[in-house]
Design an enzyme around this catalytic site. Structure first.
Site, PDB file in Angstrom:
ATOM      1  N   ASP A  44       0.853  -1.179   0.000  1.00 33.06           N
ATOM      2  CA  ASP A  44       0.000   0.000   0.000  1.00 33.06           C
ATOM      3  C   ASP A  44       0.889   1.229   0.000  1.00 33.06           C
ATOM      4  O   ASP A  44       1.976   1.234   0.570  1.00 33.06           O
ATOM      5  CB  ASP A  44      -0.984  -0.008   1.171  1.00 33.06           C
ATOM      6  CG  ASP A  44      -0.313  -0.099   2.526  1.00 33.06           C
ATOM      7  OD1 ASP A  44       0.068   0.963   3.069  1.00 33.06           O
ATOM      8  OD2 ASP A  44      -0.169  -1.211   3.060  1.00 33.06           O
ATOM      9  N   GLU A 135      -7.214   3.465  13.148  1.00 35.53           N
ATOM     10  CA  GLU A 135      -6.133   3.056  14.039  1.00 35.53           C
ATOM     11  C   GLU A 135      -5.840   4.166  15.040  1.00 35.53           C
ATOM     12  O   GLU A 135      -6.607   5.119  15.169  1.00 35.53           O
ATOM     13  CB  GLU A 135      -4.895   2.718  13.223  1.00 35.53           C
ATOM     14  CG  GLU A 135      -4.466   3.858  12.300  1.00 35.53           C
ATOM     15  CD  GLU A 135      -3.203   3.556  11.521  1.00 35.53           C
ATOM     16  OE1 GLU A 135      -2.120   3.658  12.131  1.00 35.53           O
ATOM     17  OE2 GLU A 135      -3.297   3.231  10.316  1.00 35.53           O
TER      18      GLU A 135
END
Length: 249
Positions: A44, A135
Site C-alpha cells: 500500500d 487506528e
C-alpha cells in the site's frame, strides 16, 4: 499507515516489534513471512511514495496494491490518480483507502469525501473494495480513540460503512490492529460478518490474534518497508481468489 502530511515513522505504539530485517547494501529489507509462499504479495502506498515504478513493483512480485485517496473530510492525496491508474496499467489489482480521523467529522461525511475522490468500486475484477484505515490517533497520543466512547466509535464506523455501501454497493474492508480495535470499539463483533479484515501486525510469523469478531483475515500488513514500495501485505488466498474477491464474488 501514517498520515500523508506527517513524516513517516515506525509505529512502535501500534505494534509490539518489527520483524527481523536483513541489511544488504546499506538498505533494510524485511524478511517475507513463510506464509507468503502460497499467497499473492501486495503493498500500500500514499503520497510518501510519490511516483512509483509500477512495472518494477510488479516484476518484484506485487499483484495488488491499496492507494491512499483521502484523510478526514478535506485531505486528498495529490499523487492518487497517477498511483491508482499507474498500478492498473502495470497489471496490478488496486483499490483505494481512507485514513479516518473520527474526531474531525462524522463517518458519513468522511465516507462521502472518500468516495467522491477515488474511493469507488466496480465489479471489473481489477478494483478492490474501498478500505477504511482506522487506528491510533497520529496527532494526539493521549487520545488514541479520538475522544470517542467505545459505543461512539462503533457508531462512527457503522455510519462510514453504511455510506460507502450506499454509494458504491460494497462494504469497505477495515484496516486495524487487534489492540486498537478491542480497546477503542469495546471488542465490537458487529462488523466481521460483512467487512473484510485487513490486519496489521509486524512482530510475528503470522497475523496473530485477530480483532474481536473476525475468525479469519483477508489482508495482512506484515511490515512497513521491504521489497515493494510502501507497506508490505499478503492476501489470504490464491491469485484466482483475489480476482474473485475484487469482483465481489
Amino acid at each position: 499507515m501514517v498520515p500523508d502530511h506527517k513524516p513517516p515513522r515506525r509505529r512502535a505504539r501500534l505494534l509490539a516489534a518489527s520483524v527481523a530485517v536483513l541489511a544488504i547494501g546499506g538498505s533494510a529489507l524485511a524478511e517475507i513471512p513463510a506464509a507468503a509462499a502460497s499467497r499473492p504479495e501486495g503493498h500500500d502506498v500514499s503520497s510518501h511514495q510519490r511516483d512509483v515504478d509500477w512495472p518494477g513493483a510488479r516484476a518484484k512480485g506485487a499483484r495488488f496494491v491499496y492507494v491512499k485517496a483521502t484523510e478526514s473530510h478535506t485531505y486528498r492525496n495529490p499523487y492518487f490518480a497517477r498511483q491508482y491508474n499507474g498500478s492498473r496499467e502495470a497489471g496490478l489489482i488496486r483499490g483505494a483507502y481512507h485514513f479516518a480521523l473520527p474526531d474531525r467529522s462524522s463517518g458519513k461525511t468522511q465516507a462521502a469525501h472518500f468516495v467522491r475522490h477515488g474511493g469507488g468500486w466496480t465489479a471489473d475484477g481489477w478494483t478492490l473494495p474501498p478500505a477504511l484505515d482506522i487506528e491510533y490517533n497520529p496527532y494526539d497520543r493521549d487520545e488514541k480513540c479520538y475522544g470517542l466512547s467505545r459505543s461512539g466509535m462503533a457508531a462512527w464506523i457503522k455510519a462510514f460503512s453504511a455510506e460507502v455501501h450506499r454509494l458504491t454497493g460494497r462494504r469497505p474492508a477495515i484496516y486495524t490492529t487487534a489492540h486498537w480495535w478491542n480497546g477503542c470499539t469495546g471488542s465490537s463483533r458487529a462488523f466481521a460478518a460483512r467487512h473484510p479484515l485487513w490486519v496489521a501486525r509486524y512482530d510475528s510469523a503470522g497475523p496473530g490474534t485477530l480483532p474481536a469478531g473476525w475468525s479469519t483475515w483477508t489482508f495482512w500488513q506484515y511490515d512497513n518497508g521491504g521489497r515493494l514500495p510502501g507497506d508490505q501485505n499478503l492476501f489470504n488466498g490464491s491469485l484466482d481468489q483475489l480476482r474473485r474477491f475484487a469482483r465481489g464474488s
